[in-house]
Design a protein around this motif. Structure first.
Motif, PDB file in Angstrom:
ATOM      1  N   GLU A  23      -7.220   8.779   0.533  1.00 41.06           N
ATOM      2  CA  GLU A  23      -6.912   9.890  -0.370  1.00 41.06           C
ATOM      3  C   GLU A  23      -5.410   9.934  -0.671  1.00 41.06           C
ATOM      4  OE1 GLU A  23      -7.723  13.779   1.210  1.00 41.06           O
ATOM      5  OE2 GLU A  23      -7.738  14.685  -0.784  1.00 41.06           O
ATOM      6  N   GLN A  24      -4.603   9.758   0.368  1.00 45.47           N
ATOM      7  CA  GLN A  24      -3.153   9.792   0.165  1.00 45.47           C
ATOM      8  C   GLN A  24      -2.682   8.643  -0.735  1.00 45.47           C
ATOM      9  OE1 GLN A  24      -1.038  12.269   1.049  1.00 45.47           O
ATOM     10  NE2 GLN A  24      -2.965  13.254   1.615  1.00 45.47           N
ATOM     11  N   PHE A  25      -3.324   7.474  -0.596  1.00 45.54           N
ATOM     12  CA  PHE A  25      -2.970   6.338  -1.448  1.00 45.54           C
ATOM     13  C   PHE A  25      -3.118   6.727  -2.919  1.00 45.54           C
ATOM     14  CE2 PHE A  25      -4.320   2.743  -4.033  1.00 45.54           C
ATOM     15  CZ  PHE A  25      -3.366   1.779  -3.742  1.00 45.54           C
ATOM     16  N   TYR A  48      -3.153   9.493  11.427  1.00 41.36           N
ATOM     17  CA  TYR A  48      -4.362  10.283  11.174  1.00 41.36           C
ATOM     18  C   TYR A  48      -5.596   9.583  11.717  1.00 41.36           C
ATOM     19  CZ  TYR A  48      -0.640  11.843   8.261  1.00 41.36           C
ATOM     20  OH  TYR A  48       0.612  12.253   7.859  1.00 41.36           O
ATOM     21  N   LEU A  49      -5.375   8.409  12.312  1.00 38.73           N
ATOM     22  CA  LEU A  49      -6.492   7.738  12.979  1.00 38.73           C
ATOM     23  C   LEU A  49      -5.999   7.053  14.236  1.00 38.73           C
ATOM     24  CD1 LEU A  49      -6.191   4.467  12.548  1.00 38.73           C
ATOM     25  CD2 LEU A  49      -7.281   4.912  10.363  1.00 38.73           C
ATOM     26  N   TYR A  63      -6.885  18.371  10.187  1.00 39.32           N
ATOM     27  CA  TYR A  63      -5.763  17.546  10.669  1.00 39.32           C
ATOM     28  C   TYR A  63      -4.456  18.081  10.097  1.00 39.32           C
ATOM     29  CZ  TYR A  63      -6.176  15.384   6.033  1.00 39.32           C
ATOM     30  OH  TYR A  63      -6.235  15.175   4.677  1.00 39.32           O
ATOM     31  N   LEU A  72      -8.503   1.546   0.961  1.00 36.41           N
ATOM     32  CA  LEU A  72      -7.590   2.322   0.120  1.00 36.41           C
ATOM     33  C   LEU A  72      -7.825   2.064  -1.363  1.00 36.41           C
ATOM     34  CD1 LEU A  72      -6.356   3.017   2.814  1.00 36.41           C
ATOM     35  CD2 LEU A  72      -4.099   2.498   1.905  1.00 36.41           C
ATOM     36  N   VAL A  76      -8.521   9.697   5.089  1.00 35.49           N
ATOM     37  CA  VAL A  76      -7.273  10.455   4.880  1.00 35.49           C
ATOM     38  C   VAL A  76      -6.251   9.535   4.209  1.00 35.49           C
ATOM     39  CG1 VAL A  76      -5.314  11.577   6.024  1.00 35.49           C
ATOM     40  CG2 VAL A  76      -7.660  12.030   6.812  1.00 35.49           C
ATOM     41  N   TYR A  77      -6.152   8.312   4.705  1.00 38.23           N
ATOM     42  CA  TYR A  77      -5.187   7.362   4.128  1.00 38.23           C
ATOM     43  C   TYR A  77      -5.579   6.975   2.702  1.00 38.23           C
ATOM     44  CZ  TYR A  77      -3.022   6.891   8.692  1.00 38.23           C
ATOM     45  OH  TYR A  77      -2.359   7.158   9.862  1.00 38.23           O
ATOM     46  N   LEU A 110       0.809  -1.216   0.000  1.00 33.55           N
ATOM     47  CA  LEU A 110       0.000   0.000   0.000  1.00 33.55           C
ATOM     48  C   LEU A 110       0.844   1.269   0.000  1.00 33.55           C
ATOM     49  CD1 LEU A 110      -2.663  -1.385   2.472  1.00 33.55           C
ATOM     50  CD2 LEU A 110      -2.868  -1.165  -0.010  1.00 33.55           C
ATOM     51  N   HIS A 111       2.159   1.110   0.141  1.00 31.66           N
ATOM     52  CA  HIS A 111       3.089   2.236   0.040  1.00 31.66           C
ATOM     53  C   HIS A 111       2.708   3.405   0.938  1.00 31.66           C
ATOM     54  CE1 HIS A 111       3.807   0.114  -3.902  1.00 31.66           C
ATOM     55  NE2 HIS A 111       4.934  -0.005  -3.245  1.00 31.66           N
ATOM     56  N   ASP A 112       2.394   3.082   2.155  1.00 31.32           N
ATOM     57  CA  ASP A 112       2.155   4.129   3.143  1.00 31.32           C
ATOM     58  C   ASP A 112       2.591   3.574   4.494  1.00 31.32           C
ATOM     59  OD1 ASP A 112       1.407   6.476   4.350  1.00 31.32           O
ATOM     60  OD2 ASP A 112      -0.684   6.408   3.681  1.00 31.32           O
ATOM     61  N   ARG A 169      -0.635   9.478  -4.101  1.00 30.93           N
ATOM     62  CA  ARG A 169       0.728   8.944  -4.225  1.00 30.93           C
ATOM     63  C   ARG A 169       0.863   8.086  -5.485  1.00 30.93           C
ATOM     64  NH1 ARG A 169       0.651   6.661   0.251  1.00 30.93           N
ATOM     65  NH2 ARG A 169       1.403   8.479   1.361  1.00 30.93           N
ATOM     66  N   HIS A 170      -0.106   7.242  -5.736  1.00 34.82           N
ATOM     67  CA  HIS A 170       0.022   6.319  -6.868  1.00 34.82           C
ATOM     68  C   HIS A 170      -0.210   7.016  -8.215  1.00 34.82           C
ATOM     69  CE1 HIS A 170      -0.006   3.461  -3.561  1.00 34.82           C
ATOM     70  NE2 HIS A 170       0.602   2.639  -4.390  1.00 34.82           N
ATOM     71  N   GLN A 225     -11.211   9.636   9.255  1.00 31.36           N
ATOM     72  CA  GLN A 225      -9.802   9.367   9.577  1.00 31.36           C
ATOM     73  C   GLN A 225      -9.216   8.349   8.588  1.00 31.36           C
ATOM     74  OE1 GLN A 225      -9.979   8.198  13.792  1.00 31.36           O
ATOM     75  NE2 GLN A 225      -8.970  10.138  14.283  1.00 31.36           N
ATOM     76  N   LEU A 226      -9.965   7.277   8.356  1.00 29.30           N
ATOM     77  CA  LEU A 226      -9.469   6.268   7.418  1.00 29.30           C
ATOM     78  C   LEU A 226      -9.404   6.841   5.997  1.00 29.30           C
ATOM     79  CD1 LEU A 226      -8.573   3.344   6.913  1.00 29.30           C
ATOM     80  CD2 LEU A 226     -10.989   2.701   6.705  1.00 29.30           C
ATOM     81  N   LEU A 270       1.317   2.849   7.599  1.00 29.53           N
ATOM     82  CA  LEU A 270      -0.003   2.708   8.222  1.00 29.53           C
ATOM     83  C   LEU A 270       0.153   2.338   9.695  1.00 29.53           C
ATOM     84  CD1 LEU A 270      -1.526   0.841   5.163  1.00 29.53           C
ATOM     85  CD2 LEU A 270      -1.790   3.256   5.750  1.00 29.53           C
TER      86      LEU A 270
END
Lengths: 282, 268
Positions: free
Chosen positions: B54-56, A154-155, A223, B17, B51-52, A115-117, B59-60, B48-49, A119
């Motif tokens: 959107e970033q995924f 962020y969570l 945030y 994601l 946010v991740y 997932l390249h983050d 980034r891709h 909150q979830l 987490l």
């Protein structure tokens, strides 16, 4: 027992910055900056066969200490550790011979995907039981001290049973690994989750901190986002001074990975770090 | 929590994601978020979830835009994002290095029956990605070549530089890439069978268009055929034996000068 740093002979490298392609000429041909005494590289960018990246890395290593910093080891994933990843990391570490290598307390893989983050993990006893043997295995495999970084998050999980700093402290103690303390991440997560950043800093086992990261972040309104795209904020410098006062002299790194400025601007930020460091240390 | 539950949480991330659109108000996601995350003073648990998530996507998309800039410029940002959404749904990231993310994009576009020009742009741009960090190889040792006995050449294998990428295209899309890099208007080329070699020399990347005959020879050598066998097969296949035999020395000289040939293996 001697501290982690003493046992492993972890040096204080001074202030460093991330080595980015944009600054190749300034660093490799121009000699860098007197304010920058070492460089960090993203490990995965140098797990390639050859070409300019590997040539640049060899030239960088001829002149400076280079510490590899991973972003996709996925130490916290329930999936098996990737043996190909570890083999490539070991090769890189052997090439660079750094005092230690680093990655993050997080997971990056899930359901067979990368997932390249970074987490976040739930801060639970069970997650600690999952992480500790994996960290030991990585450290044993790579045969160098391993330090893990606290991530921005962020969570927060309902299942968490303890504050993040206690979670990290217990992992580090039980796995006998180092800590890369990212004070910007502490600041970002403290804002996002409403915890006390200073309490976090104070709760980290100081003798295990091998390096401190500082960086800029972005205010998204609801945030803070850890973007590494700007100057370090004053509040983060204040946290940095608090942290390095507690840890004593350890390597410090300016992270700037997006909207990357000229090398001179980055070097000025490194000089600023040096001033804060000097102000905090006796 | 058991590792299974940890796995469930992590699987939930992978599922969330994967959505190109916000999940903050989507179906059962708010309820699922409520069950797993606390939320904050400013964000609900599912926000909150999100946010991740959107970033995924940021980034891709950014990663593929970096590797396929001509494609993005040609199709426009909106269509490019739609392509990425379809591509990641069909080929989600399964390698720890983002460098490999676009490895199947050209095949995906082809399988999606996208315009062959678009496929060719993607193929050229991916060839540059592959050539950029392929393994290094020392230049051809002229002295070693000079010492090869004449009768050993027919069974010799020609070892090509690892960066060499050979492309058979329906359009000369390498010219579009060059135009985009030079920041001049990208001209849509006419359809024309085109053979291109993308390669690296002294850490710089090049694309060279080739005639059919030498390209076919290069393909045979890259496939591991010994020099004599490759020449004979090419001559038989094309009926141009005389030309093959008269030009093979010229090709060898030029390919050596370009750094395409790194070694002549006479051990077989």
């Amino acid at each position: 027992m001697n501290s982690f740093r003493t046992r492993h002979g972890i040096p204080d490298l001074g202030v460093g910055v991330g080595f980015r392609p944009k600054h190749t000429h300034d660093v490799l041909d121009g000699g860098g900056s007197p304010h920058v005494s070492w460089y960090e590289v993203i490990s995965e960018n140098f797990m390639v066969a050859g070409g300019r990246p590997m040539d640049n890395l060899a030239r960088l290593r001829e002149r400076f200490t280079v510490v590899p910093h991973g972003v996709t080891m996925s130490i916290g994933a329930v999936e098996k550790l990737d043996t190909d990843y570890l083999a490539r990391l070991k090769k890189l570490v052997r090439t660079l011979d750094p005092p230690y290598f680093t990655d993050h307390v997080c997971f990056c893989k899930a359901s067979g995907l990368d997932l390249h983050d970074l987490l976040p993990m739930p801060y639970t006893k069970e997650a600690i039981e999952h992480l500790v043997p994996r960290i030991k295995r990585v450290q044993d495999t790579i045969e160098k001290p391993f330090a893990l970084e606290n991530v921005s998050s962020y969570l927060s999980y309902r299942s968490s049973e303890m504050p993040e700093h206690e979670f990290i402290a217990e992992i580090a103690e039980r796995a006998d690994c180092g800590i890369l303390l990212d004070v910007n991440n502490v600041f970002v997560s403290a804002f996002n989750h409403g915890f006390d950043a200073e309490r976090f800093i104070d709760g980290i086992p100081k003798d295990r901190v091998v390096q401190i990261h500082v960086a800029g972040h972005t205010d998204k309104g609801a945030y803070l986002l850890d973007t590494h795209s700007d100057h370090v904020r004053d509040e983060v410098w204040a946290l940095y001074e608090r942290a390095i006062r507690l840890t004593g002299p350890v390597a410090t790194l300016i992270e700037w990975d997006d909207l990357i400025p000229t090398f001179n601007v980055l070097a000025d930020e490194a000089a600023r770090a040096k001033k804060h460091r000097d102000a905090a240390l006796p | 929590m058991t590792t299974k539950n940890l796995g469930d949480l992590q699987a939930m991330f992978a599922e969330a994601l994967a959505s190109p659109k916000s999940i903050a108000r989507e179906g059962e996601w708010p309820t699922r978020g409520e069950a797993s995350f606390t939320g904050s003073a400013r964000l609900s648990p599912i926000e909150q979830l999100d946010v991740y998530r959107e970033q995924f996507w940021l980034r891709h998309v950014a990663c593929l835009a970096e590797d396929f800039p001509t494609l993005q410029a040609f199709v426009g940002e909106a269509r490019f994002e739609a392509i990425v959404a379809g591509y990641l749904a069909a080929h989600p990231p399964v390698h720890f290095m983002l460098r490999h993310l676009g490895s199947d994009l050209a095949r995906f576009l082809e399988a999606s029956n996208d315009e062959s020009l678009v496929v060719d742009i993607a193929r050229v741009e991916w060839a540059f990605v592959e050539a950029f960090d392929a393994a290094d190889a020392p230049p051809l040792d002229a002295r070693a070549v000079a010492e090869i006995p004449e009768d050993a050449w027919s069974t010799a294998r020609i070892i090509l530089h690892p960066s060499l990428q050979r492309l058979r295209l329906a359009h000369p899309t390498h010219t579009m890439r060059a135009q985009h890099r030079e920041k001049v208007p990208v001209v849509r080329p006419e359809e024309a069978a085109t053979r291109v070699v993308v390669y690296r020399r002294d850490f710089l990347l090049y694309a060279e268009e080739m005639e059919a005959l030498p390209f076919d020879m290069l393909e045979r050598l890259a496939g591991g055929q010994p020099l004599g066998e490759a020449g004979d097969a090419l001559a038989d296949a094309t009926g141009r034996r005389e030309e093959v035999e008269s030009r093979i020395g010229e090709w060898f000289t030029r390919w050596s000068a370009l750094g395409w040939i790194t070694r002549v293996d006479v051990s077989v």
